[in-house]
Scaffold this motif. Structure first.
Motif, PDB file in Angstrom:
ATOM      1  N   ALA A 248       0.795  -1.156  -0.027  1.00  0.00           N
ATOM      2  CA  ALA A 248      -0.036  -0.080   0.052  1.00  0.00           C
ATOM      3  C   ALA A 248       0.835   1.043  -0.238  1.00  0.00           C
ATOM      4  CB  ALA A 248      -0.867   0.064   1.295  1.00  0.00           C
ATOM      5  N   GLY A 249       0.191   2.505  -0.351  1.00  0.00           N
ATOM      6  CA  GLY A 249       1.211   3.642  -0.473  1.00  0.00           C
ATOM      7  C   GLY A 249       0.343   4.844  -0.662  1.00  0.00           C
ATOM      8  N   LEU A 250       1.007   5.900  -0.249  1.00  0.00           N
ATOM      9  CA  LEU A 250       0.362   7.411  -0.604  1.00  0.00           C
ATOM     10  C   LEU A 250       1.474   7.925  -1.493  1.00  0.00           C
ATOM     11  CD1 LEU A 250      -0.528   8.137   2.981  1.00  0.00           C
ATOM     12  CD2 LEU A 250      -2.302   7.323   1.166  1.00  0.00           C
ATOM     13  N   ALA A 251       0.806   8.975  -1.990  1.00  0.00           N
ATOM     14  CA  ALA A 251       1.883  10.161  -2.976  1.00  0.00           C
ATOM     15  C   ALA A 251       2.833  10.514  -1.953  1.00  0.00           C
ATOM     16  CB  ALA A 251       1.124  11.185  -3.362  1.00  0.00           C
ATOM     17  N   GLY A 252       2.684  10.761  -0.859  1.00  0.00           N
ATOM     18  CA  GLY A 252       3.914  11.300   0.091  1.00  0.00           C
ATOM     19  C   GLY A 252       3.825  10.542   1.329  1.00  0.00           C
ATOM     20  N   PRO A 253       4.462  11.204   2.465  1.00  0.00           N
ATOM     21  CA  PRO A 253       4.433  10.463   3.808  1.00  0.00           C
ATOM     22  C   PRO A 253       3.021  10.483   4.618  1.00  0.00           C
ATOM     23  CG  PRO A 253       6.145  12.089   3.732  1.00  0.00           C
ATOM     24  CD  PRO A 253       5.220  12.028   2.573  1.00  0.00           C
ATOM     25  N   ALA A 254       2.900   9.408   5.094  1.00  0.00           N
ATOM     26  CA  ALA A 254       1.546   9.605   5.708  1.00  0.00           C
ATOM     27  C   ALA A 254       1.253  10.458   6.759  1.00  0.00           C
ATOM     28  CB  ALA A 254       1.584   7.960   6.681  1.00  0.00           C
ATOM     29  N   PRO A 255       0.322  11.374   6.621  1.00  0.00           N
ATOM     30  CA  PRO A 255      -0.043  12.659   7.529  1.00  0.00           C
ATOM     31  C   PRO A 255      -0.553  12.255   8.994  1.00  0.00           C
ATOM     32  CG  PRO A 255      -1.680  12.457   5.860  1.00  0.00           C
ATOM     33  CD  PRO A 255      -0.744  11.101   5.583  1.00  0.00           C
ATOM     34  N   THR A 256      -0.909  11.147   9.079  1.00  0.00           N
ATOM     35  CA  THR A 256      -1.683  10.542  10.219  1.00  0.00           C
ATOM     36  C   THR A 256      -1.617   9.273  10.490  1.00  0.00           C
ATOM     37  OG1 THR A 256      -3.845  11.195  11.390  1.00  0.00           O
ATOM     38  CG2 THR A 256      -4.131  10.549   9.205  1.00  0.00           C
ATOM     39  N   THR A 257      -2.190   8.758  11.502  1.00  0.00           N
ATOM     40  CA  THR A 257      -2.456   7.206  11.829  1.00  0.00           C
ATOM     41  C   THR A 257      -3.627   6.573  11.063  1.00  0.00           C
ATOM     42  OG1 THR A 257      -3.575   7.706  13.950  1.00  0.00           O
ATOM     43  CG2 THR A 257      -1.026   7.457  13.873  1.00  0.00           C
ATOM     44  N   PRO A 258      -3.771   5.503  11.254  1.00  0.00           N
ATOM     45  CA  PRO A 258      -5.092   4.848  10.567  1.00  0.00           C
ATOM     46  C   PRO A 258      -6.385   5.163  11.300  1.00  0.00           C
ATOM     47  CG  PRO A 258      -3.244   3.158  10.909  1.00  0.00           C
ATOM     48  CD  PRO A 258      -3.076   4.192  11.736  1.00  0.00           C
ATOM     49  N   PRO A 259      -7.350   4.987  10.697  1.00  0.00           N
ATOM     50  CA  PRO A 259      -8.752   5.357  11.383  1.00  0.00           C
ATOM     51  C   PRO A 259      -9.173   4.281  12.257  1.00  0.00           C
ATOM     52  CG  PRO A 259      -9.084   4.561   9.075  1.00  0.00           C
ATOM     53  CD  PRO A 259      -7.715   4.637   9.271  1.00  0.00           C
ATOM     54  N   ALA A 260     -10.173   4.739  13.089  1.00  0.00           N
ATOM     55  CA  ALA A 260     -10.542   3.776  14.010  1.00  0.00           C
ATOM     56  C   ALA A 260     -11.415   2.420  13.297  1.00  0.00           C
ATOM     57  CB  ALA A 260     -11.501   4.311  15.173  1.00  0.00           C
ATOM     58  N   ALA A 261     -11.919   2.772  12.195  1.00  0.00           N
ATOM     59  CA  ALA A 261     -12.678   1.838  11.429  1.00  0.00           C
ATOM     60  C   ALA A 261     -12.702   2.262  10.016  1.00  0.00           C
ATOM     61  CB  ALA A 261     -13.952   1.438  11.998  1.00  0.00           C
ATOM     62  N   THR A 262     -13.237   1.289   9.239  1.00  0.00           N
ATOM     63  CA  THR A 262     -13.471   1.471   7.754  1.00  0.00           C
ATOM     64  C   THR A 262     -14.909   0.915   7.132  1.00  0.00           C
ATOM     65  OG1 THR A 262     -11.138   1.240   7.148  1.00  0.00           O
ATOM     66  CG2 THR A 262     -12.667   1.497   5.355  1.00  0.00           C
ATOM     67  N   VAL A 263     -15.669   1.688   6.461  1.00  0.00           N
ATOM     68  CA  VAL A 263     -17.031   1.346   6.047  1.00  0.00           C
ATOM     69  C   VAL A 263     -16.796   1.517   4.704  1.00  0.00           C
ATOM     70  CG1 VAL A 263     -19.405   1.651   6.067  1.00  0.00           C
ATOM     71  CG2 VAL A 263     -18.150   1.831   8.151  1.00  0.00           C
ATOM     72  N   ALA A 264     -17.181   0.635   3.863  1.00  0.00           N
ATOM     73  CA  ALA A 264     -17.079   0.483   2.311  1.00  0.00           C
ATOM     74  C   ALA A 264     -18.343   0.055   1.847  1.00  0.00           C
ATOM     75  CB  ALA A 264     -15.680  -0.320   1.803  1.00  0.00           C
ATOM     76  N   PHE A 265     -18.847   0.941   1.087  1.00  0.00           N
ATOM     77  CA  PHE A 265     -20.363   0.551   0.319  1.00  0.00           C
ATOM     78  C   PHE A 265     -19.717   0.085  -1.154  1.00  0.00           C
ATOM     79  CE2 PHE A 265     -22.222   2.704   3.759  1.00  0.00           C
ATOM     80  CZ  PHE A 265     -23.582   2.597   3.608  1.00  0.00           C
ATOM     81  N   TYR A 266     -20.000  -1.128  -1.549  1.00  0.00           N
ATOM     82  CA  TYR A 266     -19.910  -1.673  -2.985  1.00  0.00           C
ATOM     83  C   TYR A 266     -18.670  -1.171  -3.382  1.00  0.00           C
ATOM     84  CZ  TYR A 266     -23.094   2.165  -3.188  1.00  0.00           C
ATOM     85  OH  TYR A 266     -23.762   3.577  -3.169  1.00  0.00           O
ATOM     86  N   PRO A 267     -17.520  -1.499  -2.592  1.00  0.00           N
ATOM     87  CA  PRO A 267     -16.052  -1.092  -3.298  1.00  0.00           C
ATOM     88  C   PRO A 267     -15.660  -1.908  -4.599  1.00  0.00           C
ATOM     89  CG  PRO A 267     -15.727  -2.743  -1.604  1.00  0.00           C
ATOM     90  CD  PRO A 267     -17.357  -2.130  -1.439  1.00  0.00           C
ATOM     91  N   VAL A 268     -14.991  -1.524  -5.215  1.00  0.00           N
ATOM     92  CA  VAL A 268     -14.173  -2.265  -6.391  1.00  0.00           C
ATOM     93  C   VAL A 268     -12.925  -2.673  -5.807  1.00  0.00           C
ATOM     94  CG1 VAL A 268     -13.111  -2.008  -8.606  1.00  0.00           C
ATOM     95  CG2 VAL A 268     -14.932  -0.544  -8.139  1.00  0.00           C
ATOM     96  N   VAL A 269     -12.906  -4.142  -5.456  1.00  0.00           N
ATOM     97  CA  VAL A 269     -11.809  -4.790  -4.921  1.00  0.00           C
ATOM     98  C   VAL A 269     -10.703  -4.938  -5.604  1.00  0.00           C
ATOM     99  CG1 VAL A 269     -13.295  -5.343  -2.996  1.00  0.00           C
ATOM    100  CG2 VAL A 269     -13.135  -7.163  -4.966  1.00  0.00           C
ATOM    101  N   ASP A 270     -10.736  -5.179  -6.917  1.00  0.00           N
ATOM    102  CA  ASP A 270      -9.710  -5.348  -7.812  1.00  0.00           C
ATOM    103  C   ASP A 270      -9.516  -4.396  -9.213  1.00  0.00           C
ATOM    104  OD1 ASP A 270      -7.480  -6.532  -9.255  1.00  0.00           O
ATOM    105  OD2 ASP A 270      -8.578  -8.749  -9.134  1.00  0.00           O
ATOM    106  N   LEU A 271      -8.693  -3.562  -9.013  1.00  0.00           N
ATOM    107  CA  LEU A 271      -8.829  -2.579 -10.387  1.00  0.00           C
ATOM    108  C   LEU A 271      -8.278  -3.202 -11.312  1.00  0.00           C
ATOM    109  CD1 LEU A 271      -9.011  -0.883  -7.879  1.00  0.00           C
ATOM    110  CD2 LEU A 271      -8.076   0.848  -9.200  1.00  0.00           C
ATOM    111  N   ARG A 272      -7.672  -4.632 -11.499  1.00  0.00           N
ATOM    112  CA  ARG A 272      -7.422  -5.277 -12.957  1.00  0.00           C
ATOM    113  C   ARG A 272      -8.567  -5.310 -13.671  1.00  0.00           C
ATOM    114  NH1 ARG A 272      -5.007  -7.362  -8.506  1.00  0.00           N
ATOM    115  NH2 ARG A 272      -2.638  -7.497  -8.272  1.00  0.00           N
ATOM    116  N   LEU A 273      -9.819  -5.270 -12.945  1.00  0.00           N
ATOM    117  CA  LEU A 273     -11.041  -5.632 -13.631  1.00  0.00           C
ATOM    118  C   LEU A 273     -11.619  -4.494 -14.361  1.00  0.00           C
ATOM    119  CD1 LEU A 273     -12.106  -8.637 -11.220  1.00  0.00           C
ATOM    120  CD2 LEU A 273     -10.908  -8.691 -13.183  1.00  0.00           C
ATOM    121  N   VAL A 274     -11.335  -3.240 -13.815  1.00  0.00           N
ATOM    122  CA  VAL A 274     -12.168  -2.171 -14.321  1.00  0.00           C
ATOM    123  C   VAL A 274     -11.605  -1.780 -15.912  1.00  0.00           C
ATOM    124  CG1 VAL A 274     -12.282  -1.053 -12.084  1.00  0.00           C
ATOM    125  CG2 VAL A 274     -10.214  -0.398 -13.793  1.00  0.00           C
ATOM    126  N   ALA A 275     -12.524  -0.920 -16.582  1.00  0.00           N
ATOM    127  CA  ALA A 275     -12.262  -0.698 -17.924  1.00  0.00           C
ATOM    128  C   ALA A 275     -10.628  -0.057 -18.024  1.00  0.00           C
ATOM    129  CB  ALA A 275     -13.329   0.310 -18.489  1.00  0.00           C
TER     130      ALA A 275
END
Length: 383
Positions: A248-275
């Motif tokens: 995983a990675g960002l464009a620059g240094p991480a500006p903060t720590t991870p969130p307390a949780a993550t919620v994802a509504f219908y995410p694209v989980v594999d970008l190899r499959l997008v157009a």
């Protein structure tokens, strides 16, 4: 009388054709085009199918009364089948709502067909040229907060896409920060691809919540990343980058720590499959030639036990991002020891919650709130 037969017959046939497509697509969602249309309607507007089906039955009976029996009976039967199918869908939604402790407001589902009618309490700039909107609960805080990342296939969209839902969360004690992030027409960071720059923006918005956001009563210890579609993918991959997941990675240094949780509504989980065009936009080239960038943008490749609690929400008939891949991603997270849950909305396709009153939206909002209460809020500060 002939003119009446022609007019009623034309309307009846057209209406029956539409109803037939809706029914076929709802119960056979993998049929190309028809499946998407049917599950889209059943996901967003299932209650509206009932009056449409009743009208179809009425048109058919009207044709019978005008002495066009075969056509009339055909139109009436199609309307009856659509009515039966819609009742099956509504029963499934009602059962899911009861499981989640939600009583669906069917009248709201009929009348609230978009997200209009809710304004933020604060608008602020968190990076040059990038703004966010804050929806605040009543009282001084500190308030738990959800950073919301809009969808739009990484190339379009607006932070106002769920404004009324954001207000609902705020009215129930959860502040929402809706984020604008860079799109293809905007300048990116020097040397960064659009995908990297967008993750960097999402991380910067989370850092804003934990810094200047405190002045607005936001609790830095109870901050969640959430989003829908492409925004859900950004929320998941940004969380992975902040959690130090390999690849995983960002464009620059991480500006903060991870969130307390993550919620994802219908995410694209594999970008190899997008157009291919979307691959070019996000990576600056094709996924096959850029494995590192593809991995950093694909939640499927970023599963690790260090991730915070994660909730996935998906329409069971989502063909756009493939619900089976979301279910597989949920299973992978749980197998790795990441706490969380999967919520599936029956007969629903992509963006089923875009109408504020949609039954799926009514089910998902309280489910997300309950998940965050259990997993991301500090109990002593947020009873």
């Amino acid at each position: 009388m002939t003119l009446a037969r022609i007019a009623l017959g034309t309307v009846g046939v057209a209406g029956a054709a539409v109803l037939l497509v809706v029914v076929a697509g709802t119960f056979l969602p993998r049929i190309p085009v028809i499946g998407f249309f049917g599950s889209f309607v059943s996901g967003q507007y299932p209650v509206h199918v009932v009056p449409a089906a009743l009208v179809g039955v009425g048109l058919g009976l009207g044709l019978v009364a005008l002495d066009v029996p075969r056509l009339g009976l055909t139109v009436a039967v199609v309307g009856g089948i659509a009515l039966l199918g819609s009742l099956v869908v509504l029963a499934a939604l009602r059962a899911t709502g009861r499981t989640e402790g939600v009583r669906i407001d069917w009248a709201l589902a009929l009348r609230a067909v978009d997200q209009s009618g809710a304004a933020p309490d604060v608008t602020a700039t968190y990076r040059p040229g990038l703004d966010l909107e804050v929806f605040l609960p009543a009282g001084p805080g500190p308030h738990p907060v959800m950073v919301w990342v809009h969808g739009g296939s990484w190339v379009r969209g607006t932070r106002a896409d769920r404004s009324r839902s954001n207000r609902w969360f705020a009215d129930h004690g959860l502040a929402v920060v809706a984020v604008t992030y860079r799109l293809p027409a905007d300048p990116t960071l020097p040397g960064a691809t659009l995908g990297e720059a967008q993750r960097d923006d999402v991380a910067a918005a989370l850092a804003w919540v934990r810094g200047p956001g405190r002045e607005h009563g936001l609790d830095p210890t109870a901050a969640t990343l959430a989003g829908q579609s492409a925004g859900a993918t950004l929320a998941l991959t940004t969380t992975a980058a902040l959690a130090g997941v390999p690849g995983a990675g960002l464009a620059g240094p991480a500006p903060t720590t991870p969130p307390a949780a993550t919620v994802a509504f219908y995410p694209v989980v594999d970008l190899r499959l997008v157009a291919p065009g979307l691959q070019d936009a996000v990576f600056g080239g094709r996924a096959a030639t850029l494995p590192a960038l593809t991995r950093a943008a694909s939640p499927r490749d970023l599963v690790a036990g260090s991730l915070p609690p994660t909730m996935l929400v998906v329409g069971a008939a989502d063909n756009f991002i493939r619900a089976d891949l979301v279910r597989a991603h949920d299973a992978a997270l749980r197998a790795t020891g990441v706490p969380g849950r999967l919520l599936q909305v029956p007969y629903a396709d992509h963006v089923f919650d875009h109408p504020y009153g949609s039954p799926g939206g009514q089910i998902a909002r309280p489910a997300v709130l309950a998940f965050l209460r259990a997993r991301a809020w500090t109990p002593t500060r947020h009873p």
